[in-house]
Design an enzyme around this catalytic site. Structure first.
Site: not given
Ligand code: XIL
Length: 474
Positions: A169, A211, A248, A277, A279
């Site tokens: 990020e 990432n 996401h 990641e 969802d």
């Molecule tokens: C999130 C986790 O799912 C949570 O449990 C935590 O509180 C915060 O982080 N981007 C990422 C992940 O790279 O590490 C994050 O995960 C979600 C967004």
């Protein structure tokens, strides 16, 4: 077929069989055997179906849920890649500076190894979820802490990680396409490539990924910003192997129809792409359609290695209210699950047959000696070296300690051994890359108070310099 592919397929096919047989009474084993044969060829789990396509299907795992039998049952049945949801982050692994806690991450690695799963490492350098001590650092101290963190964590897990999210990020949201303004960015805009070189040095066998989120839509400025960075890294030989798309998706950042174009364009730069990641908020058929599309897009791109969803059941999600996952709170398969599985079984473009990186990991242990804490007795300054040497390369950190008068500018001179060369440095300006090299302060570490210290570092090929360098006021 490459080694990874063969391993993934075998593991994915054998795990469900073992699970089925172990829970059945002896009289039912014949029935189970018939089901097994079908399951192996039809891809009736996400992991098995992905393995048939030379891909993996993974999930984020919260290690404290490994005692929940419903959770573990789904995990072991469906997935052949895992990511620690939080347990390998900076705050979890280095709660106090240079004191490392690997127990939770190690539990996940052990669970994965015992069940034929591979592990994505997440995340080495990120502006979020930093321990408090790191949040209070800046400049060369933060840069040095980051290099040490990456070295220690990637060395601990060396040989056990399929791919690391080395930097997470680092780009801004919005329309600038610029880098995010963070304390890491303010250590110098080369921090990302330093992170990648450091990770490569610590674990040469892991794929190294950048990432990010909101990089799925090809027309978005953030996507273009990351693309330009990756292109530049490939052109200059910065060791990057893959780009992770968090993906996401929700109403503010929906699945974009050009997602496949984005994956293809990044892959064309000569990197793998991974959905890291996933969802998708929503429910029912619209959610199912989006999941199917994501799977088809990955399978259409030869260098898309696999897909990881960010949790198992909706109730496990960091965005639980959006019900964004493949299983409901009771562990039942949702329409999105069926859509994803069906799309996997439709097939796609096979992955390339080239081997993953196979270079030998370094054999030397990371440095263990503590830096000096007392100021030198006299003179303008002293400098000490701490190196991490591996076969073919090194990272050296230099600590400059000011004498009783303090410093307003300094130089450190040393000899780089014959055959060795500096490839990269931070928090300093070196006069050259080999032979006798003088390192000069940069602006932000020019002044050092009496008895105070500052640090800089460099990375190179060949043998690290040894001995005591010459330190002088400038
Ligand atoms: C999130 C986790 O799912 C949570 O449990 C935590 O509180 C915060 O982080 N981007 C990422 C992940 O790279 O590490 C994050 O995960 C979600 C967004």
């Amino acid at each position: 077929m490459d080694k990874v592919l063969a391993r993934g397929s075998a593991a994915a096919r054998s795990r469900p069989r073992a699970a089925v047989v172990s829970i059945l009474a002896a009289g039912a084993v014949v029935t189970a055997t018939v089901a097994m044969a079908t399951s192996a060829s039809a891809g009736t789990t996400l992991g098995a179906a992905a393995a048939e396509q030379g891909r993996y299907f993974g999930t984020a795992v919260a290690v404290n849920k490994l005692s929940d039998s419903t959770y573990v049952g789904i995990l072991n049945r469906e997935f052949n890649m895992v990511t620690a949801e939080n347990e390998m982050k900076w705050d979890a692994t280095e709660p106090s500076q240079n004191q490392f806690t690997f127990s939770a991450g190690d539990r996940l690695v052990a669970h994965a190894q015992a069940n034929g799963m591979r592990v994505r490492g997440h995340a080495l350098a990120w502006h979020q979820q930093q321990p408090g001590w790191a949040q209070s650092l800046s400049g060369s101290a933060l840069r040095q802490a980051m290099v040490n963190h990456i070295t220690q964590v990637a060395t601990h897990y060396r040989g056990k990680i399929y791919a690391w999210d080395v930097v997470n990020e680092a780009f801004d949201d919005g329309n600038s396409g610029a880098r995010r303004n963070t304390s890491l960015e303010r250590t110098g805009s080369d921090w990302i490539e330093v992170a990648f070189r450091t990770a490569r040095a610590a674990d040469p066998g892991a794929k190294l990924c950048y990432n990010d989120y909101n990089t799925d839509n090809w027309t978005w400025a953030k996507t273009q910003g990351v693309y330009n960075m990756v292109r530049d890294f490939k052109a200059r030989g910065v060791p990057i192997d893959c780009v992770g798309f968090q993906s996401h998706f929700n109403s503010g950042s929906p699945y974009p129809s050009n997602y496949r174009t984005t994956l293809q364009n990044f892959a064309a730069l000569g990197v793998d792409v991974q959905i890291t990641e996933l969802d998708i908020e929503g429910s029912g058929s619209s959610q199912a359609t989006a999941y199917g599309n994501v799977v088809r897009d990955c399978l259409a791109v030869a260098r898309c290695n696999g897909i990881t969803v960010w949790g198992i059941r909706d109730t496990d999600s960091w965005r639980a209210s959006g019900t964004p996952l493949l299983f409901d709170g009771s562990g039942n398969k949702k329409p999105a699950y069926t859509a994803a599985l069906n799309a996997l079984n439709e097939g796609g473009t096979p992955p390339p047959t080239t081997e993953p990186p196979t270079s030998e990991p370094p054999t030397s242990a990371p440095p263990t000696s503590a830096p000096p804490t007392s100021p030198p007795p006299g003179g303008a300054c002293t400098a000490t070296l701490t190196s991490n040497q591996w076969q073919g390369g090194f990272v050296t950190n230099v600590r400059v300690t000011a004498g009783a008068s303090g410093l307003n500018g300094w130089t450190v001179s040393l000899t780089v051994p014959s055959g060795a060369a500096i490839t990269n440095s931070w928090s300093t300006q070196p006069s050259g890359t080999s032979g006798a090299v003088t390192f000069r302060n940069v602006d932000y570490n020019r002044q050092v108070g009496a008895g105070g210290t500052t640090e800089f570092g460099f990375q190179g090929t060949g043998t690290a310099p040894t001995g005591t360098p010459t330190c002088a006021a400038a």
